[in-house]
Design a protein around this motif. Structure first.
Motif, PDB file in Angstrom:
ATOM      1  N   ARG A 171      -1.720  -2.035  -5.046  1.00 56.18           N
ATOM      2  CA  ARG A 171      -1.448  -0.611  -5.240  1.00 56.18           C
ATOM      3  C   ARG A 171      -0.142  -0.250  -4.537  1.00 56.18           C
ATOM      4  NH1 ARG A 171      -6.591   1.454  -6.619  1.00 56.18           N
ATOM      5  NH2 ARG A 171      -8.148   0.193  -5.559  1.00 56.18           N
ATOM      6  N   GLN A 172       0.597   0.639  -5.174  1.00 52.40           N
ATOM      7  CA  GLN A 172       1.820   1.121  -4.539  1.00 52.40           C
ATOM      8  C   GLN A 172       1.444   2.097  -3.436  1.00 52.40           C
ATOM      9  OE1 GLN A 172       4.590   2.968  -7.258  1.00 52.40           O
ATOM     10  NE2 GLN A 172       6.268   2.434  -5.883  1.00 52.40           N
ATOM     11  N   VAL A 173       1.988   1.878  -2.259  1.00 46.68           N
ATOM     12  CA  VAL A 173       1.727   2.797  -1.153  1.00 46.68           C
ATOM     13  C   VAL A 173       3.045   3.154  -0.484  1.00 46.68           C
ATOM     14  CG1 VAL A 173      -0.613   1.956  -0.616  1.00 46.68           C
ATOM     15  CG2 VAL A 173       1.370   0.922   0.530  1.00 46.68           C
ATOM     16  N   GLU A 174       2.982   4.207   0.306  1.00 45.96           N
ATOM     17  CA  GLU A 174       4.134   4.551   1.145  1.00 45.96           C
ATOM     18  C   GLU A 174       3.844   3.900   2.500  1.00 45.96           C
ATOM     19  OE1 GLU A 174       4.950   8.880   1.106  1.00 45.96           O
ATOM     20  OE2 GLU A 174       4.859   8.678   3.288  1.00 45.96           O
ATOM     21  N   ILE A 175       4.614   2.872   2.825  1.00 43.62           N
ATOM     22  CA  ILE A 175       4.328   2.112   4.049  1.00 43.62           C
ATOM     23  C   ILE A 175       4.556   2.992   5.289  1.00 43.62           C
ATOM     24  CG2 ILE A 175       5.204   0.216   5.513  1.00 43.62           C
ATOM     25  CD1 ILE A 175       3.401  -0.924   3.423  1.00 43.62           C
TER      26      ILE A 175
ATOM     27  N   ARG B 253      11.750  -7.738 -14.980  1.00 43.66           N
ATOM     28  CA  ARG B 253      11.066  -6.603 -14.364  1.00 43.66           C
ATOM     29  C   ARG B 253      11.916  -6.123 -13.202  1.00 43.66           C
ATOM     30  NH1 ARG B 253       6.438 -10.502 -11.946  1.00 43.66           N
ATOM     31  NH2 ARG B 253       7.945 -11.833 -10.950  1.00 43.66           N
ATOM     32  N   ARG B 254      11.660  -4.933 -12.816  1.00 43.33           N
ATOM     33  CA  ARG B 254      12.529  -4.319 -11.820  1.00 43.33           C
ATOM     34  C   ARG B 254      12.119  -4.724 -10.417  1.00 43.33           C
ATOM     35  NH1 ARG B 254      13.728   0.594  -9.225  1.00 43.33           N
ATOM     36  NH2 ARG B 254      11.656   1.465  -9.594  1.00 43.33           N
ATOM     37  N   GLN B 255      13.092  -5.245  -9.674  1.00 45.38           N
ATOM     38  CA  GLN B 255      12.836  -5.557  -8.271  1.00 45.38           C
ATOM     39  C   GLN B 255      12.959  -4.275  -7.466  1.00 45.38           C
ATOM     40  OE1 GLN B 255      14.751  -9.119  -6.618  1.00 45.38           O
ATOM     41  NE2 GLN B 255      15.146  -7.948  -4.758  1.00 45.38           N
ATOM     42  N   ILE B 256      11.947  -4.018  -6.640  1.00 48.91           N
ATOM     43  CA  ILE B 256      11.944  -2.794  -5.852  1.00 48.91           C
ATOM     44  C   ILE B 256      12.513  -3.062  -4.464  1.00 48.91           C
ATOM     45  CG2 ILE B 256      10.422  -1.081  -4.751  1.00 48.91           C
ATOM     46  CD1 ILE B 256       8.555  -1.427  -7.142  1.00 48.91           C
ATOM     47  N   TYR B 257      12.189  -4.239  -3.928  1.00 44.24           N
ATOM     48  CA  TYR B 257      12.550  -4.501  -2.539  1.00 44.24           C
ATOM     49  C   TYR B 257      12.468  -5.992  -2.284  1.00 44.24           C
ATOM     50  CZ  TYR B 257      12.000  -4.452   2.576  1.00 44.24           C
ATOM     51  OH  TYR B 257      12.147  -4.688   3.915  1.00 44.24           O
ATOM     52  N   GLU B 258      13.387  -6.519  -1.494  1.00 45.49           N
ATOM     53  CA  GLU B 258      13.238  -7.905  -1.054  1.00 45.49           C
ATOM     54  C   GLU B 258      13.152  -7.931   0.463  1.00 45.49           C
ATOM     55  OE1 GLU B 258      15.713 -10.957  -2.718  1.00 45.49           O
ATOM     56  OE2 GLU B 258      14.685 -12.472  -1.485  1.00 45.49           O
TER      57      GLU B 258
ATOM     58  N   GLU C   1       8.230  -3.956  -9.630  1.00 47.76           N
ATOM     59  CA  GLU C   1       7.467  -2.892 -10.275  1.00 47.76           C
ATOM     60  C   GLU C   1       6.272  -3.525 -11.002  1.00 47.76           C
ATOM     61  OE1 GLU C   1       9.569  -0.759 -13.515  1.00 47.76           O
ATOM     62  OE2 GLU C   1       9.758   0.770 -11.941  1.00 47.76           O
ATOM     63  N   GLY C   2       5.107  -2.920 -10.871  1.00 46.94           N
ATOM     64  CA  GLY C   2       3.903  -3.463 -11.512  1.00 46.94           C
ATOM     65  C   GLY C   2       3.792  -3.034 -12.958  1.00 46.94           C
ATOM     66  N   PRO C   3       2.797  -3.548 -13.681  1.00 40.37           N
ATOM     67  CA  PRO C   3       2.639  -3.244 -15.104  1.00 40.37           C
ATOM     68  C   PRO C   3       2.174  -1.816 -15.377  1.00 40.37           C
ATOM     69  CG  PRO C   3       0.867  -4.679 -14.326  1.00 40.37           C
ATOM     70  CD  PRO C   3       1.818  -4.531 -13.193  1.00 40.37           C
ATOM     71  N   GLU C   4       1.481  -1.210 -14.415  1.00 39.97           N
ATOM     72  CA  GLU C   4       1.039   0.176 -14.607  1.00 39.97           C
ATOM     73  C   GLU C   4       1.604   1.035 -13.485  1.00 39.97           C
ATOM     74  OE1 GLU C   4      -2.842  -1.175 -14.096  1.00 39.97           O
ATOM     75  OE2 GLU C   4      -2.235  -2.593 -15.653  1.00 39.97           O
TER      76      GLU C   4
END
Ligand code: TMP
Ligand code: ASP
Length: 266
Positions: A82-86, A4-9, A17-20
């Motif tokens: 949920r994906q948010v803009e921090i 799966r794709r790593q977005i950030y460490e 990246e989540g499943p949906e």
């Protein structure tokens, strides 16, 4: 394991990246850092415990009407959020003087504040997350005035709830850090609680002994950090395996004496 794709460490978590669409997986590491990552180490089992504690706290907060990014825990170290803009602000809520507040203003650690204090730091590692005022936040457009009102009122409600929750397990909630994010719905953004709430970002003192049950054990080389995190989880009633059986991984009995031997700080 599926790729799966790593977005950030980050320092303590990895985001995938989540499943949906609109979801993210938060993976909790055992890595611990302090003083803007100048000090690095690991706290064995920390990721597992923080995942559970944060799940518990976010679930409780949702029950009192705080909107959060938490969806569900997936396994020992991961949760779906949920994906948010921090929003690039660390919101520090303080009930008792400690840490950087004590250093900055010369107030003795442990002094109860006359009322809850909210401080803001600009999230920028290169700058060392400097303390900023609401004027800076407005001036540089990091958050709108409306968003700041929502953030401050949620921070106070969260504090009121958590102070009581921890008091019930004989823990004094000294201070803690929150992060919020924007969830977009068309042109409209709603501010929700994000990140995590765990002993990594809270100061938690035993009410009777003053013993520190949080990351200050690591920051200040006090030792016993694993046991301290486990103790918080144990008092919250979270020391169980997924099948509900008593969790050997978290068995505190071998360690219980150790924490008592460390010097209590008032
Ligand atoms: P401070 O006294 O060092 O400013 O910390 C206040 C609270 O915020 C404390 O509970 C620890 C938490 N915190 C974080 O979670 N991340 C950070 O980067 C810092 C500096 C503090
Ligand atoms: N987590 C932050 C860091 O690494 C600071 C801290 O929690 O003390 O630098």
């Amino acid at each position: 394991m599926s790729r799966r794709r790593q977005i950030y460490e980050g320092k303590a978590k990895i985001l995938y990246e989540g499943p949906e669409p609109g979801t993210i997986i938060q993976y909790f590491k055992d890595d611990a850092t302090a003083f803007n990552a100048q000090k690095k180490g690991t706290i064995n089992g920390k990721g597992v415990i923080n995942n559970r504690i944060s799940e518990f706290v976010f679930t409780r907060l949702a029950q009192i009407g705080i909107p959060t990014h938490f969806l569900r825990r997936l396994n020992m170290r991961e949760q779906l959020v949920r994906q948010v803009e921090i929003i690039p602000i660390e919101v520090v809520v303080r009930n008792v003087a400690a840490g950087s507040l004590s250093k900055r203003l010369g107030i003795e650690e442990g002094e109860q504040l006359p009322h809850t204090l909210i401080e803001y730091c600009y999230k920028d590692d290169a700058l060392g997350d400097p303390l900023v005022g609401e004027e800076h936040i407005a001036c540089f457009g990091w958050a709108s005035n409306e968003e700041m009102q929502d953030i401050a009122s949620m921070a106070i409600r969260i504090n009121d709830f958590l102070v009581g929750m921890f008091a019930a397990i004989n823990i004094r909630l000294v201070d803690f850090k929150l992060e919020f994010g924007r969830m977009w719905d068309g042109d409209y953004a709603r501010v929700i609680l994000a990140d995590e709430i765990s002993p990594d970002g809270c100061r938690l003192w035993d009410m009777n002994t003053g013993e520190k049950l949080d990351k200050d054990r690591f920051r200040r080389d006090l030792g016993g950090e694993e046991e301290a995190y486990q103790e918080v989880a144990r008092r919250l009633g979270l020391l169980q395996n997924d099948d509900g059986s008593a969790g050997e991984v978290f068995d505190m009995s071998a360690h219980r004496g150790k924490l008592r031997n460390t010097k209590p700080k008032k």
